[in-house]
Design a protein around this motif. Structure first.
Motif, PDB file in Angstrom:
ATOM      1  N   ALA A 166       0.585  -1.920  -0.207  1.00 41.84           N
ATOM      2  CA  ALA A 166      -0.110   0.027   0.223  1.00 41.84           C
ATOM      3  C   ALA A 166       1.154   1.182  -0.152  1.00 41.84           C
ATOM      4  CB  ALA A 166      -1.279  -0.089   0.781  1.00 41.84           C
ATOM      5  N   ALA A 167       1.975   1.268   0.559  1.00 39.35           N
ATOM      6  CA  ALA A 167       2.915   2.263   0.998  1.00 39.35           C
ATOM      7  C   ALA A 167       3.729   2.752  -0.365  1.00 39.35           C
ATOM      8  CB  ALA A 167       3.622   2.487   2.054  1.00 39.35           C
ATOM      9  N   SER A 168       3.971   1.969  -1.200  1.00 39.53           N
ATOM     10  CA  SER A 168       4.400   1.841  -2.399  1.00 39.53           C
ATOM     11  C   SER A 168       4.331   2.262  -3.557  1.00 39.53           C
ATOM     12  CB  SER A 168       5.417   0.379  -2.703  1.00 39.53           C
ATOM     13  OG  SER A 168       6.189   0.353  -1.786  1.00 39.53           O
ATOM     14  N   ARG A 169       3.284   2.208  -3.844  1.00 40.49           N
ATOM     15  CA  ARG A 169       1.759   2.213  -4.540  1.00 40.49           C
ATOM     16  C   ARG A 169       1.509   3.846  -4.614  1.00 40.49           C
ATOM     17  NH1 ARG A 169      -1.865  -3.558  -5.317  1.00 40.49           N
ATOM     18  NH2 ARG A 169      -0.251  -4.909  -6.424  1.00 40.49           N
ATOM     19  N   ARG A 170       1.629   3.973  -3.367  1.00 40.81           N
ATOM     20  CA  ARG A 170       1.124   5.621  -3.313  1.00 40.81           C
ATOM     21  C   ARG A 170       2.686   6.051  -3.492  1.00 40.81           C
ATOM     22  NH1 ARG A 170      -3.355   5.711  -1.498  1.00 40.81           N
ATOM     23  NH2 ARG A 170      -3.867   7.855  -0.295  1.00 40.81           N
ATOM     24  N   ILE A 193     -12.930 -11.045   3.182  1.00 41.15           N
ATOM     25  CA  ILE A 193     -11.493 -10.953   2.272  1.00 41.15           C
ATOM     26  C   ILE A 193     -11.329  -9.362   1.521  1.00 41.15           C
ATOM     27  CG2 ILE A 193      -9.897 -12.166   0.586  1.00 41.15           C
ATOM     28  CD1 ILE A 193     -11.418 -14.951   1.625  1.00 41.15           C
ATOM     29  N   GLU A 194     -10.820  -8.726   1.738  1.00 41.86           N
ATOM     30  CA  GLU A 194     -10.878  -7.654   0.425  1.00 41.86           C
ATOM     31  C   GLU A 194      -9.942  -6.310   0.295  1.00 41.86           C
ATOM     32  OE1 GLU A 194     -15.176  -6.095   2.952  1.00 41.86           O
ATOM     33  OE2 GLU A 194     -13.465  -4.952   3.132  1.00 41.86           O
ATOM     34  N   GLY A 195      -9.351  -5.585  -0.004  1.00 41.23           N
ATOM     35  CA  GLY A 195      -8.630  -5.063  -0.783  1.00 41.23           C
ATOM     36  C   GLY A 195      -7.563  -5.519  -1.270  1.00 41.23           C
ATOM     37  N   VAL A 196      -5.769  -5.742  -0.227  1.00 41.40           N
ATOM     38  CA  VAL A 196      -4.257  -6.313  -1.150  1.00 41.40           C
ATOM     39  C   VAL A 196      -4.559  -7.721  -0.850  1.00 41.40           C
ATOM     40  CG1 VAL A 196      -2.268  -6.789  -0.335  1.00 41.40           C
ATOM     41  CG2 VAL A 196      -3.063  -4.466  -0.964  1.00 41.40           C
ATOM     42  N   TYR A 219       4.285 -21.208  -2.825  1.00 45.82           N
ATOM     43  CA  TYR A 219       3.565 -20.108  -4.034  1.00 45.82           C
ATOM     44  C   TYR A 219       2.841 -19.109  -3.455  1.00 45.82           C
ATOM     45  CZ  TYR A 219       4.538 -23.227  -7.430  1.00 45.82           C
ATOM     46  OH  TYR A 219       5.385 -24.382  -8.190  1.00 45.82           O
ATOM     47  N   CYS A 220       2.340 -19.454  -2.228  1.00 45.07           N
ATOM     48  CA  CYS A 220       1.859 -17.858  -1.128  1.00 45.07           C
ATOM     49  C   CYS A 220       2.895 -16.607  -1.418  1.00 45.07           C
ATOM     50  CB  CYS A 220       1.180 -18.145  -0.706  1.00 45.07           C
ATOM     51  SG  CYS A 220       0.776 -16.112   0.042  1.00 45.07           S
ATOM     52  N   LYS A 221       4.553 -17.321  -0.634  1.00 47.35           N
ATOM     53  CA  LYS A 221       5.574 -17.012  -0.747  1.00 47.35           C
ATOM     54  C   LYS A 221       6.037 -15.892  -2.033  1.00 47.35           C
ATOM     55  CE  LYS A 221       6.573 -20.306   2.856  1.00 47.35           C
ATOM     56  NZ  LYS A 221       7.744 -21.171   2.563  1.00 47.35           N
ATOM     57  N   PHE A 222       5.825 -16.903  -2.874  1.00 47.42           N
ATOM     58  CA  PHE A 222       6.514 -15.962  -4.407  1.00 47.42           C
ATOM     59  C   PHE A 222       5.339 -14.585  -4.508  1.00 47.42           C
ATOM     60  CE2 PHE A 222       7.347 -20.997  -4.831  1.00 47.42           C
ATOM     61  CZ  PHE A 222       8.976 -20.968  -3.818  1.00 47.42           C
ATOM     62  N   GLU A 223       4.593 -14.697  -4.515  1.00 47.20           N
ATOM     63  CA  GLU A 223       3.013 -14.411  -4.669  1.00 47.20           C
ATOM     64  C   GLU A 223       3.115 -13.122  -4.239  1.00 47.20           C
ATOM     65  OE1 GLU A 223       1.727 -12.493  -7.651  1.00 47.20           O
ATOM     66  OE2 GLU A 223       1.002 -14.457  -8.235  1.00 47.20           O
ATOM     67  N   MET A 224       3.756 -12.812  -2.922  1.00 45.88           N
ATOM     68  CA  MET A 224       4.199 -11.935  -2.163  1.00 45.88           C
ATOM     69  C   MET A 224       4.817 -11.330  -2.073  1.00 45.88           C
ATOM     70  SD  MET A 224       2.720 -13.264   2.051  1.00 45.88           S
ATOM     71  CE  MET A 224       1.226 -13.149   2.214  1.00 45.88           C
ATOM     72  N   GLU A 225       6.346 -11.913  -2.105  1.00 44.97           N
ATOM     73  CA  GLU A 225       7.443 -11.411  -2.908  1.00 44.97           C
ATOM     74  C   GLU A 225       7.196 -10.219  -4.363  1.00 44.97           C
ATOM     75  OE1 GLU A 225      12.477 -13.434  -2.651  1.00 44.97           O
ATOM     76  OE2 GLU A 225      10.657 -13.066  -4.483  1.00 44.97           O
ATOM     77  N   ASN A 226       6.347 -11.030  -5.294  1.00 42.78           N
ATOM     78  CA  ASN A 226       6.203 -10.444  -6.652  1.00 42.78           C
ATOM     79  C   ASN A 226       5.560  -8.871  -6.412  1.00 42.78           C
ATOM     80  OD1 ASN A 226       5.687 -10.145  -9.375  1.00 42.78           O
ATOM     81  ND2 ASN A 226       4.140 -10.453  -9.023  1.00 42.78           N
ATOM     82  N   MET A 227       4.195  -9.143  -5.814  1.00 41.31           N
ATOM     83  CA  MET A 227       3.765  -7.644  -5.039  1.00 41.31           C
ATOM     84  C   MET A 227       4.747  -6.609  -4.704  1.00 41.31           C
ATOM     85  SD  MET A 227      -0.205  -9.787  -3.551  1.00 41.31           S
ATOM     86  CE  MET A 227      -0.450  -8.022  -3.913  1.00 41.31           C
ATOM     87  N   LEU A 231       7.721  -6.139  -4.764  1.00 38.71           N
ATOM     88  CA  LEU A 231       9.085  -6.119  -5.628  1.00 38.71           C
ATOM     89  C   LEU A 231       7.945  -4.862  -7.062  1.00 38.71           C
ATOM     90  CD1 LEU A 231      10.987  -8.872  -5.527  1.00 38.71           C
ATOM     91  CD2 LEU A 231      11.673  -6.778  -4.506  1.00 38.71           C
ATOM     92  N   SER A 232       7.197  -6.204  -7.367  1.00 43.59           N
ATOM     93  CA  SER A 232       6.374  -4.544  -8.374  1.00 43.59           C
ATOM     94  C   SER A 232       5.938  -3.651  -7.557  1.00 43.59           C
ATOM     95  CB  SER A 232       6.000  -5.961  -8.939  1.00 43.59           C
ATOM     96  OG  SER A 232       4.270  -5.791  -8.722  1.00 43.59           O
ATOM     97  N   SER A 233       5.191  -3.420  -6.369  1.00 44.02           N
ATOM     98  CA  SER A 233       4.811  -1.534  -6.013  1.00 44.02           C
ATOM     99  C   SER A 233       6.888  -0.724  -6.150  1.00 44.02           C
ATOM    100  CB  SER A 233       4.057  -2.597  -5.357  1.00 44.02           C
ATOM    101  OG  SER A 233       4.991  -2.679  -4.190  1.00 44.02           O
ATOM    102  N   GLY A 234       7.213  -1.371  -6.129  1.00 46.38           N
ATOM    103  CA  GLY A 234       8.229  -1.146  -5.444  1.00 46.38           C
ATOM    104  C   GLY A 234       8.993  -0.607  -4.541  1.00 46.38           C
TER     105      GLY A 234
END
Length: 535
Positions: A23-27, A56-59, A86-94, A96-99
């Motif tokens: 949330a912080a990085s995307r802003r 289950i809402e938001g991020v 796989y959740c570990k990988f997806e969290m990491e991807n989210m 890093l891609s957010s900055g």
């Protein structure tokens, strides 16, 4: 010494920390997240508790949607379960891609103060001593470590249970489980309906038989959490398994934490043998993994601008500055009793109109081992027709001006914490902290000065439906509960669960019924559809 200087430092890479960092990085904030382990997700991944309860809402919703798209979600209306690896990988991807930058293997050990502000957080890693400066800090450690280092007041336990923490479960991964056979046996147990109210589920009754036969030395728990790992075959499934419990815990004491872990290791071997012998579908089960993070449910709780009260849940209290919706039940894993396992109620001197009120039993020594309720006190359960909300002020600690706290250690009373510690709420409080950090820095104000209603408004703009009542499974549950209130009798079950006696005399539970989404369409639900209780 290595130094960093960022806009926002997130300490902790569990569910709350990941949501805060995204949330912080995307802003547009320069955000750094540090995590002492070597991957993300906390209890959801490393602790083998992959089921996501609550709204289950938001991020949180985005994460599950991404996993579902890739076949890594066991999607059910209530507590859909992620693939923990796989959740570990997806969290990491989210992240890093957010900055957001990530530092693994980095443990925070102190905070350097400048008046009422944190100047920097002191860490140690393979690189040695580090100091990380930031304008704002988000404590997502689960134990409120940064808050404690910086002088925020906090509480541990409560007076009712003499400062003890909730029971602890070490999660396991098992292979060779026939989940088709297990579900069939569980459904038959529910339909037979002779196990209520002495038990809450099929596996719980099996464990009672093991205790009676001497195969378990004492009652560990009346049920448990069993989630099938996505993509594994129903008749030869991998599962995550959370059943064992340690009691009489002090979760800030390293010696007691070590005692709990050794005890849980022993219990894991007992349970593997017991489930093979007594539980259909588990005849060939085997332990294939032990959680690398213990399932600690509580330790410190900060004192913030608002302390979310035990009775706020049963009273279905709403707040102008709400940042999360909570339609679930109280979820205190009993500090001392393996027989009860849970405590799903708050005590009140008066009836709470929005709740389900049952006279408290002062003679129940297992439920109330220390503080005995008075005659006339009420045990109040949350009512599925309603929901409560968690306010922004719970993530704003007293005494420190540039700190947010997210996750299970937000500002609550003991039993309220046991409710909002679930994954979905942890991620909501993390997301709110990330959004609020941006609003504070743009306006040049402190978290305490920020109007929480603006955080709520920003989250709604970001697609979090805080202005709408719970839908889907929760709307169905509310509909069923409205029928109960008018024509059915409430019955207290083992596990302190709230059961319902139907007109035909059968007893059912109103949580965790079906794994079929089509059953949630109230207007099309078959007349003969009977909710299926899953453990």
């Amino acid at each position: 010494m290595i130094e960093y200087d960022v806009d926002v430092l997130v300490v902790g890479g569990g569910c709350a920390g990941v949501a805060a960092g995204v949330a912080a990085s995307r802003r547009g904030l320069r955000t750094l997240l540090i995590e002492n382990m070597n991957n993300l997700g906390g209890i959801m991944t490393n602790g083998y508790v992959p089921g996501v309860a609550g709204m289950i809402e938001g991020v949180c919703k985005e994460l599950l949607d991404r996993l579902d798209k890739n076949g890594k979600l066991f999607d059910t209306p209530h507590t859909p379960a992620v693939d923990p690896e796989y959740c570990k990988f997806e969290m990491e991807n989210m992240l890093l891609s957010s900055g957001c930058r990530i530092l693994y293997g980095t443990r925070a050990v102190d905070a350097i103060m400048d008046g009422s502000d944190i100047k920097s957080v002191v860490c140690y890693s393979k690189s040695g001593r580090m100091e990380i400066k930031a304008n704002l800090f988000i404590d997502a450690t689960g134990d409120a470590d940064i808050a404690a280092f910086s002088g925020v007041p906090y509480e541990v336990g409560n007076s009712e249970y003499m400062g003890l923490n909730l029971a602890h479960t070490l999660g396991l991964r098992m292979g060779g489980v026939n989940m088709k056979a297990f579900r069939t046996a569980n459904k038959a147990w529910v339909e037979d309906n002779k196990g209520y109210p002495e038990n809450m589920c099929y596996a719980g009754e099996c464990m009672d038989k093991a205790v009676a036969a001497g195969d378990l030395p004492y009652p560990l728990f009346p049920g448990g959490l069993i989630y099938q790992v996505p993509g594994t075959d129903d008749e030869n499934a991998d599962i995550t398994f959370c059943v064992g419990h340690s009691f009489y815990n002090h979760n800030l004491d390293v010696e007691d934490l070590s005692r709990q872990l050794v005890e849980q290791h022993r219990q894991s071997l007992w349970l593997e043998n017991v489930f093979r012998k007594y539980v259909q579908g588990f005849e060939n089960c085997r332990i294939t993994g032990v959680g690398s993070l213990p399932g600690i449910r509580d330790s410190r709780r900060i004192v913030g601008e608002y302390v979310y009260k035990d009775t706020d849940i049963a009273a279905a209290r709403k707040f102008d500055d709400s940042i999360a919706k909570f339609p679930e039940i109280y979820d205190s894993h009993h500090p001392t009793s393996g027989y009860w396992g849970f405590r799903h109620h708050a005590l009140s001197k008066e009836k709470i109109p929005a709740g389900i009120n049952i006279p408290a039993d002062p003679n129940d020594k297992a439920m109330y081992p220390f503080a005995v309720p008075d005659e006339g006190d009420w045990a109040v359960y949350s009512n599925p027709t309603e929901y409560s909300e968690v306010p922004y002020r719970c993530i704003v600690p007293l005494k420190v001006d540039n700190l947010f706290v997210a996750g299970r250690c937000v500002s609550t009373e003991f039993h309220a914490m046991a409710a909002v510690r679930i994954i979905s709420i942890c991620m909501s409080t993390g997301q709110a902290a990330g959004v609020a950090a941006d609003l504070c820095l743009k306006a040049g104000i402190t978290p305490r000065e920020l109007d929480g209603r603006t955080v709520r408004d920003e989250m709604i703009k970001d697609g979090v439906p805080l202005d709408k009542a719970p839908d889907g499974y929760w709307a169905f549950l509310a509909h069923a509960a409205e029928e109960d209130a008018g024509q059915n009798e409430y019955v207290r079950l083992r596990g302190d669960m709230m059961g319902v006696k139907l007109p035909d005399g059968k007893i059912t539970m109103r949580f965790g019924f079906s794994d079929k989404k089509e059953d949630l369409a109230i207007e099309t639900r078959p007349d003969d559809w009977e909710p299926e209780t899953v453990m």
